[in-house]
Design a protein around this motif. Structure first.
Motif, PDB file in Angstrom:
ATOM      1  N   ASP A 176       0.830  -1.213   0.000  1.00  0.00           N
ATOM      2  CA  ASP A 176       0.000   0.000   0.000  1.00  0.00           C
ATOM      3  C   ASP A 176       0.862   1.259   0.000  1.00  0.00           C
ATOM      4  OD1 ASP A 176      -2.324  -1.455  -0.069  1.00  0.00           O
ATOM      5  OD2 ASP A 176      -2.690  -1.357   2.094  1.00  0.00           O
ATOM      6  N   ARG A 177       1.923   1.253   0.783  1.00  0.00           N
ATOM      7  CA  ARG A 177       2.785   2.436   0.838  1.00  0.00           C
ATOM      8  C   ARG A 177       3.504   2.653  -0.495  1.00  0.00           C
ATOM      9  NH1 ARG A 177       3.520   0.270   6.024  1.00  0.00           N
ATOM     10  NH2 ARG A 177       5.446  -0.803   5.428  1.00  0.00           N
ATOM     11  N   ALA A 178       3.988   1.562  -1.080  1.00  0.00           N
ATOM     12  CA  ALA A 178       4.685   1.689  -2.366  1.00  0.00           C
ATOM     13  C   ALA A 178       3.731   2.170  -3.455  1.00  0.00           C
ATOM     14  CB  ALA A 178       5.305   0.345  -2.755  1.00  0.00           C
ATOM     15  N   TRP A 179       2.500   1.684  -3.419  1.00  0.00           N
ATOM     16  CA  TRP A 179       1.517   2.092  -4.426  1.00  0.00           C
ATOM     17  C   TRP A 179       1.181   3.577  -4.272  1.00  0.00           C
ATOM     18  CZ3 TRP A 179      -3.970  -0.533  -5.104  1.00  0.00           C
ATOM     19  CH2 TRP A 179      -4.558  -0.054  -6.289  1.00  0.00           C
ATOM     20  N   SER A 180       0.933   3.990  -3.038  1.00  0.00           N
ATOM     21  CA  SER A 180       0.547   5.387  -2.818  1.00  0.00           C
ATOM     22  C   SER A 180       1.675   6.350  -3.193  1.00  0.00           C
ATOM     23  CB  SER A 180       0.142   5.598  -1.357  1.00  0.00           C
ATOM     24  OG  SER A 180       1.258   5.411  -0.494  1.00  0.00           O
ATOM     25  N   ARG A 181       2.912   5.919  -3.028  1.00  0.00           N
ATOM     26  CA  ARG A 181       4.064   6.779  -3.344  1.00  0.00           C
ATOM     27  C   ARG A 181       4.577   6.579  -4.773  1.00  0.00           C
ATOM     28  NH1 ARG A 181       7.297   5.050   2.184  1.00  0.00           N
ATOM     29  NH2 ARG A 181       5.874   6.051   3.673  1.00  0.00           N
ATOM     30  N   GLN A 182       3.986   5.582  -5.451  1.00  0.00           N
ATOM     31  CA  GLN A 182       4.457   5.210  -6.790  1.00  0.00           C
ATOM     32  C   GLN A 182       5.971   4.946  -6.769  1.00  0.00           C
ATOM     33  OE1 GLN A 182       3.136   8.019  -9.770  1.00  0.00           O
ATOM     34  NE2 GLN A 182       0.974   7.742  -9.255  1.00  0.00           N
ATOM     35  N   ASP A 183       6.342   4.157  -5.759  1.00  0.00           N
ATOM     36  CA  ASP A 183       7.759   3.836  -5.540  1.00  0.00           C
ATOM     37  C   ASP A 183       8.063   2.511  -6.243  1.00  0.00           C
ATOM     38  OD1 ASP A 183      10.264   3.118  -4.580  1.00  0.00           O
ATOM     39  OD2 ASP A 183       9.874   3.860  -2.555  1.00  0.00           O
ATOM     40  N   GLU A 184       8.606   2.600  -7.441  1.00  0.00           N
ATOM     41  CA  GLU A 184       8.852   1.396  -8.236  1.00  0.00           C
ATOM     42  C   GLU A 184       9.863   0.472  -7.571  1.00  0.00           C
ATOM     43  OE1 GLU A 184       8.799  -1.529 -11.004  1.00  0.00           O
ATOM     44  OE2 GLU A 184       7.400   0.145 -10.814  1.00  0.00           O
ATOM     45  N   ARG A 185      10.894   1.045  -7.013  1.00  0.00           N
ATOM     46  CA  ARG A 185      11.921   0.214  -6.382  1.00  0.00           C
ATOM     47  C   ARG A 185      11.337  -0.581  -5.212  1.00  0.00           C
ATOM     48  NH1 ARG A 185      17.840   2.432  -4.289  1.00  0.00           N
ATOM     49  NH2 ARG A 185      18.677   0.398  -3.637  1.00  0.00           N
ATOM     50  N   GLU A 186      10.558   0.088  -4.374  1.00  0.00           N
ATOM     51  CA  GLU A 186       9.954  -0.600  -3.230  1.00  0.00           C
ATOM     52  C   GLU A 186       8.909  -1.611  -3.694  1.00  0.00           C
ATOM     53  OE1 GLU A 186       8.773  -1.637   0.748  1.00  0.00           O
ATOM     54  OE2 GLU A 186      10.616  -1.057  -0.300  1.00  0.00           O
ATOM     55  N   MET A 187       8.129  -1.263  -4.710  1.00  0.00           N
ATOM     56  CA  MET A 187       7.115  -2.206  -5.198  1.00  0.00           C
ATOM     57  C   MET A 187       7.774  -3.473  -5.741  1.00  0.00           C
ATOM     58  SD  MET A 187       3.928  -2.861  -5.489  1.00  0.00           S
ATOM     59  CE  MET A 187       2.971  -1.337  -5.419  1.00  0.00           C
ATOM     60  N   THR A 188       8.881  -3.317  -6.434  1.00  0.00           N
ATOM     61  CA  THR A 188       9.605  -4.485  -6.938  1.00  0.00           C
ATOM     62  C   THR A 188      10.100  -5.357  -5.780  1.00  0.00           C
ATOM     63  OG1 THR A 188      10.315  -3.284  -8.923  1.00  0.00           O
ATOM     64  CG2 THR A 188      11.566  -5.250  -8.326  1.00  0.00           C
ATOM     65  N   ALA A 189      10.589  -4.705  -4.718  1.00  0.00           N
ATOM     66  CA  ALA A 189      11.051  -5.449  -3.544  1.00  0.00           C
ATOM     67  C   ALA A 189       9.888  -6.157  -2.856  1.00  0.00           C
ATOM     68  CB  ALA A 189      11.748  -4.500  -2.569  1.00  0.00           C
ATOM     69  N   VAL A 190       8.747  -5.488  -2.799  1.00  0.00           N
ATOM     70  CA  VAL A 190       7.560  -6.094  -2.184  1.00  0.00           C
ATOM     71  C   VAL A 190       7.136  -7.338  -2.966  1.00  0.00           C
ATOM     72  CG1 VAL A 190       5.095  -5.774  -1.732  1.00  0.00           C
ATOM     73  CG2 VAL A 190       6.720  -3.976  -1.121  1.00  0.00           C
ATOM     74  N   GLU A 191       7.119  -7.235  -4.271  1.00  0.00           N
ATOM     75  CA  GLU A 191       6.707  -8.376  -5.092  1.00  0.00           C
ATOM     76  C   GLU A 191       7.697  -9.528  -4.969  1.00  0.00           C
ATOM     77  OE1 GLU A 191       4.086  -6.161  -8.558  1.00  0.00           O
ATOM     78  OE2 GLU A 191       6.242  -6.441  -8.874  1.00  0.00           O
ATOM     79  N   SER A 192       8.961  -9.205  -4.835  1.00  0.00           N
ATOM     80  CA  SER A 192       9.965 -10.252  -4.620  1.00  0.00           C
ATOM     81  C   SER A 192       9.715 -10.966  -3.290  1.00  0.00           C
ATOM     82  CB  SER A 192      11.365  -9.643  -4.643  1.00  0.00           C
ATOM     83  OG  SER A 192      12.346 -10.626  -4.366  1.00  0.00           O
ATOM     84  N   ARG A 193       9.417 -10.188  -2.266  1.00  0.00           N
ATOM     85  CA  ARG A 193       9.114 -10.779  -0.956  1.00  0.00           C
ATOM     86  C   ARG A 193       7.840 -11.617  -1.016  1.00  0.00           C
ATOM     87  NH1 ARG A 193      10.384 -13.272   3.591  1.00  0.00           N
ATOM     88  NH2 ARG A 193       9.225 -12.551   5.429  1.00  0.00           N
ATOM     89  N   LEU A 194       6.852 -11.140  -1.746  1.00  0.00           N
ATOM     90  CA  LEU A 194       5.604 -11.884  -1.878  1.00  0.00           C
ATOM     91  C   LEU A 194       5.830 -13.224  -2.571  1.00  0.00           C
ATOM     92  CD1 LEU A 194       2.561 -12.066  -1.539  1.00  0.00           C
ATOM     93  CD2 LEU A 194       2.304 -10.726  -3.647  1.00  0.00           C
ATOM     94  N   ARG A 195       6.638 -13.225  -3.604  1.00  0.00           N
ATOM     95  CA  ARG A 195       6.954 -14.489  -4.285  1.00  0.00           C
ATOM     96  C   ARG A 195       7.638 -15.464  -3.316  1.00  0.00           C
ATOM     97  NH1 ARG A 195       8.455 -10.866  -8.560  1.00  0.00           N
ATOM     98  NH2 ARG A 195       7.079 -11.090 -10.386  1.00  0.00           N
ATOM     99  N   GLU A 196       8.548 -14.928  -2.523  1.00  0.00           N
ATOM    100  CA  GLU A 196       9.259 -15.760  -1.554  1.00  0.00           C
ATOM    101  C   GLU A 196       8.291 -16.387  -0.547  1.00  0.00           C
ATOM    102  OE1 GLU A 196      12.294 -15.022   2.225  1.00  0.00           O
ATOM    103  OE2 GLU A 196      12.255 -13.588   0.566  1.00  0.00           O
ATOM    104  N   LEU A 197       7.390 -15.561  -0.016  1.00  0.00           N
ATOM    105  CA  LEU A 197       6.425 -16.069   0.957  1.00  0.00           C
ATOM    106  C   LEU A 197       5.473 -17.078   0.321  1.00  0.00           C
ATOM    107  CD1 LEU A 197       5.471 -12.842   2.959  1.00  0.00           C
ATOM    108  CD2 LEU A 197       6.937 -14.729   3.695  1.00  0.00           C
ATOM    109  N   LEU A 198       5.075 -16.817  -0.904  1.00  0.00           N
ATOM    110  CA  LEU A 198       4.141 -17.717  -1.572  1.00  0.00           C
ATOM    111  C   LEU A 198       4.791 -19.066  -1.851  1.00  0.00           C
ATOM    112  CD1 LEU A 198       1.327 -18.030  -2.601  1.00  0.00           C
ATOM    113  CD2 LEU A 198       1.999 -16.931  -4.749  1.00  0.00           C
ATOM    114  N   ARG A 199       6.058 -19.053  -2.260  1.00  0.00           N
ATOM    115  CA  ARG A 199       6.759 -20.327  -2.454  1.00  0.00           C
ATOM    116  C   ARG A 199       6.820 -21.110  -1.145  1.00  0.00           C
ATOM    117  NH1 ARG A 199      10.229 -17.234  -5.862  1.00  0.00           N
ATOM    118  NH2 ARG A 199      11.653 -16.877  -4.112  1.00  0.00           N
ATOM    119  N   LYS A 200       7.094 -20.398  -0.058  1.00  0.00           N
ATOM    120  CA  LYS A 200       7.158 -21.059   1.242  1.00  0.00           C
ATOM    121  C   LYS A 200       5.795 -21.614   1.639  1.00  0.00           C
ATOM    122  CE  LYS A 200       6.979 -18.793   5.038  1.00  0.00           C
ATOM    123  NZ  LYS A 200       7.168 -17.909   6.213  1.00  0.00           N
ATOM    124  N   GLU A 201       4.740 -20.823   1.410  1.00  0.00           N
ATOM    125  CA  GLU A 201       3.397 -21.270   1.760  1.00  0.00           C
ATOM    126  C   GLU A 201       2.996 -22.508   0.965  1.00  0.00           C
ATOM    127  OE1 GLU A 201       1.074 -20.083   4.012  1.00  0.00           O
ATOM    128  OE2 GLU A 201       2.748 -18.945   4.820  1.00  0.00           O
TER     129      GLU A 201
END
Length: 208
Positions: free
Chosen positions: A61-86
Motif C-alpha cells: 500500500d505504501r509503495a503504491w501510494s508513493r508510486q515507488d517502483e523500487r519498493e514495489m519491486t522489492a515487495v513483489e519479490s518478498r511476496l513471491r518468496e512467501l508464496l513459495r514457502k506457503e
C-alpha cells in the motif's frame, strides 16, 4: 460346544481384548501428546505467516501510494518468496495429513480385528480425513492465487495493482483461517489428553 469350552473361549476373548487395550493405551497417549506439541508449533508458524503477509500488504500500500517502483519491486519479490514457502508448507502438511489418515485407518482395522468398538479411533479417522480434505482445498486455492499473481505482478496499471492487492488479502484470509483451524485442533487434542488422564485414573482405581 460344552459349557466349559464356552467359558474358556469367552475368557480368552475377554483377556485378548483387555490385553489389546493395554498395548494400545500407551501408544495412543504418546500420540496425543505428540499431536498437542505439533499443534502448538503449527499455531506459532501460522501466526507468523499472517504477520508476514500483513507486513507485505502494508508495504504494498505504501509503495503504491508513493508510486515507488523500487519498493514495489522489492515487495513483489518478498511476496513471491512467501508464496513459495506457503505452497511448500501446504504440500508438506497435506502429505502429513494423508499419513495421519493411513495411520487412523490402521487403528480402526486393528480395533475390528480385536473385536472392539473404539469410537475414539473412528473419530480420529473422521477428523484426519476432514483435515486432509481442507488442506487439499487450501493448496489448490493457493496455487490458483499464485498463477494469477504471476500474471499481474510487474504491471502498474490501476486494475492490475488492485487485483494484486486483492490476492494478497486473500492469502492473508487463508492464513487467518489456518490459525483458527489449528486452534480448534489444539483444543480437540487437549480434550483427548484430558480424557486420557481420566482414563488413567479410572484404571488406577480399578487396579487397587
Amino acid at each position: 460346544m460344552n459349557r466349559i469350552s464356552s467359558a474358556l473361549v469367552a475368557s480368552l476373548l475377554l483377556a485378548g481384548s483387555a490385553q489389546a487395550q493395554q498395548w494400545s493405551g500407551p501408544r495412543e497417549r504418546s500420540q496425543d501428546r505428540h499431536e498437542v506439541r505439533t499443534d502448538k508449533r503449527e499455531l506459532r508458524d501460522d501466526r507468523r505467516d499472517v504477520a508476514e503477509l500483513e507486513e507485505v500488504l502494508g508495504r504494498f500500500d505504501r509503495a503504491w501510494s508513493r508510486q515507488d517502483e523500487r519498493e514495489m519491486t522489492a515487495v513483489e519479490s518478498r511476496l513471491r518468496e512467501l508464496l513459495r514457502k506457503e505452497l511448500s508448507e501446504s504440500r508438506a502438511e497435506l502429505e502429513k495429513d494423508k499419513r495421519e489418515v493411513r495411520r487412523s485407518e490402521r487403528e480402526v482395522r486393528r480395533d475390528r480385528n480385536w473385536g472392539r468398538g473404539a469410537a475414539d479411533d473412528r473419530r480420529d479417522r473422521r477428523d484426519d480425513v476432514r483435515d486432509a480434505r481442507v488442506e487439499a482445498a487450501t493448496l489448490q486455492t493457493r496455487m490458483a492465487i499464485a498463477r494469477e499473481l504471476n500474471w499481474v505482478m510487474g504491471n502498474r496499471n490501476h486494475a492490475d495493482l488492485q487485483r494484486e492487492r486483492n490476492l494478497i488479502v486473500q492469502l492473508i484470509q487463508i492464513a487467518q483461517q489456518e490459525v483458527q483451524q489449528t486452534r480448534q485442533e489444539l483444543r480437540e487434542d487437549r480434550g483427548e489428553r484430558r480424557e486420557d488422564r481420566r482414563e488413567d485414573r479410572r484404571e488406577s482405581r480399578q487396579r487397587w
